[in-house]
Design an enzyme around this catalytic site. Structure first.
Site, PDB file in Angstrom:
ATOM      1  N   THR A  14       3.602   9.308   3.192  1.00 23.07           N
ATOM      2  CA  THR A  14       5.548   8.751   3.399  1.00 23.07           C
ATOM      3  C   THR A  14       6.076  10.634   4.670  1.00 23.07           C
ATOM      4  O   THR A  14       6.755   9.905   4.747  1.00 23.07           O
ATOM      5  CB  THR A  14       5.479   8.913   1.950  1.00 23.07           C
TER       6      THR A  14
ATOM      7  N   SER B 203      -2.746   7.561   0.885  1.00 33.54           N
ATOM      8  CA  SER B 203      -3.261   8.434   0.247  1.00 33.54           C
ATOM      9  C   SER B 203      -4.131   7.726  -0.459  1.00 33.54           C
ATOM     10  O   SER B 203      -4.346   7.685  -1.097  1.00 33.54           O
ATOM     11  CB  SER B 203      -2.497  10.021  -0.759  1.00 33.54           C
TER      12      SER B 203
ATOM     13  N   THR C   7       1.782  11.287  -1.705  1.00 33.88           N
ATOM     14  CA  THR C   7       2.253  10.727  -3.160  1.00 33.88           C
ATOM     15  C   THR C   7       1.511  10.477  -4.325  1.00 33.88           C
ATOM     16  O   THR C   7       0.837  11.120  -5.971  1.00 33.88           O
ATOM     17  CB  THR C   7       3.862  11.283  -4.055  1.00 33.88           C
TER      18      THR C   7
HETATM   19  N1  ASP Z   1       4.074   6.320  -1.142  1.00 32.20           N
HETATM   20  C1  ASP Z   1       3.319   7.760  -0.758  1.00 32.20           C
HETATM   21  C2  ASP Z   1       3.511   8.803  -0.158  1.00 32.20           C
HETATM   22  O1  ASP Z   1       4.485   8.739  -0.720  1.00 32.20           O
HETATM   23  C3  ASP Z   1       2.373   7.110   0.000  1.00 32.20           C
HETATM   24  C4  ASP Z   1       1.500   7.700   0.197  1.00 32.20           C
HETATM   25  O2  ASP Z   1       0.927   8.201  -1.322  1.00 32.20           O
HETATM   26  O3  ASP Z   1       0.238   7.752   1.202  1.00 32.20           O
HETATM   27  O4  ASP Z   1       3.432   9.216   0.347  1.00 32.20           O
END
Ligand code: ASP
Length: 331
Positions: free
Chosen positions: A14, A58, A90
């Site tokens: 993100t 991720s 995350t």
């Molecule tokens: N919602 C996720 C983030 O916080 C997307 C990911 O993990 O790539 O980055």
């Protein structure tokens, strides 16, 4: 005073996402490490070198990317980096941090961060998290602390940190241990001195091929799913068990016949597995008797990464048991 050199690797997530209507509705990973650093302005109190090693969500993190990032990190240390920052999504950030904790042989800290709000949103948290991660990575106080997570001005150890909220900016928690420290006014403050770390698992010739599923126990659990994954050739399985390490009688029957390592962790989100309080079929003591490895304080996700790393490096059953005792804080 000499300025510390910090090396930053961007992997996606993100923090690096921006709208691209030609591809999708919604944001997708597009920004490079230089873009992310550019948002912090020209006057950082450390020297920074940057590399964009991936641009993924991720959820798609894999061991090939982690091993590549680790190899890049080793090169940066050889070139004089005092700290590393790994920027990613995350959703699996806690697994990346734990992988580095298990496999990182240096006192140079590896600090993982990301963002909950993408750069197009008001009060996007990416720049503040990246600045906090740079601050932690550059500090001599962070040496010898292994892999850390800097997020929302808290500093967590990889050992305890979990993503504990789907959308809040305060998404990471180290319950029940609590964070290791915090960042304030451009400095990192730790609540305790650095402790000793277990030896790094050498992953230079690791083979991560094969399945290591994580299955969660629950009601109406006959053990059939565990049977299926074992029949499909799983190299090992982590069972997220109830309470202090309890499964159904059906699952206990399957565990008793498994000829690959079965690790039993608690699905509760806090607390440790037990060893000898309950005696029913499917209890912790009955599972230990048939050869299951108890995860102790390690949660199911961290247990899975540890089991994957150990299986990939050819660890024996005894070594797997010993590593879980050590890293899961079991007496
Ligand atoms: N919602 C996720 C983030 O916080 C997307 C990911 O993990 O790539 O980055």
């Amino acid at each position: 005073m000499t300025r510390a050199l910090v090396a930053v690797a961007a992997l996606g997530g993100t923090i690096s996402m921006a709208p691209d209507r030609s591809i999708e509705d919604g944001v997708v990973p597009r920004l490079t490490a230089e873009d992310l650093l550019g948002d912090l302005g020209a006057h950082l109190p450390m020297d920074v070198t940057a590399a964009t090693l991936a641009g993924i969500s991720s959820a798609s993190m894999d061991y090939a990317t982690l091993l590549r990032t680790r190899a890049w990190g080793l090169e940066q240390v050889a070139a004089g980096a005092a700290g590393l920052v790994v920027v990613q999504g995350t959703d699996t950030l806690e697994e990346t941090a734990w992988f580095f904790e298990l496999t990182w042989p240096h006192d140079v800290p590896v600090v993982v961060t990301g963002a909950m709000r993408n750069p197009s949103l008001p009060s996007a948290d990416g720049p503040a998290n990246l600045l906090a991660a740079l601050t932690v990575a550059a500090s001599p106080r962070s040496r010898g602390r292994g892999a850390l997570v800097a997020f929302n001005d808290d500093v967590h150890t990889a050992r305890w940190v979990r993503k504990a909220h789907a959308s809040h900016v305060e998404a990471f928690s180290s319950n029940p241990a609590g964070p290791l420290g915090l960042v304030a006014e451009g400095s990192v403050h730790y609540f305790h001195p650095a402790g000793s770390r277990a030896a790094a698992v050498p992953v230079d010739n690791a083979d991560f091929a094969g399945l290591v599923p994580l299955l969660e126990a629950g009601i109406a659990d006959s053990g059939e799913l565990l049977s299926l994954v074992l029949d499909a050739g799983a190299r090992g399985v982590v069972v997220a068990a109830g309470g202090v390490g309890h499964v159904s009688t059906g699952t206990a029957d399957v565990i008793a016949t498994a000829d690959v390592p079965i690790v039993v962790a608690t699905r509760t989100g806090a607390g440790t597995t037990f060893r000898g309080t309950y005696g029913f079929h499917g209890s912790e003591s009955s599972l230990i008797k048939v050869g299951a490895t108890m995860a102790g304080w390690l949660d199911p996700r961290k247990s899975r990464v540890l089991l994957q790393v150990l299986l990939a490096t050819g660890a024996s059953r005894e070594a797997i048991e010993a590593e879980f005792r050590l890293r899961g804080d079991l007496d």
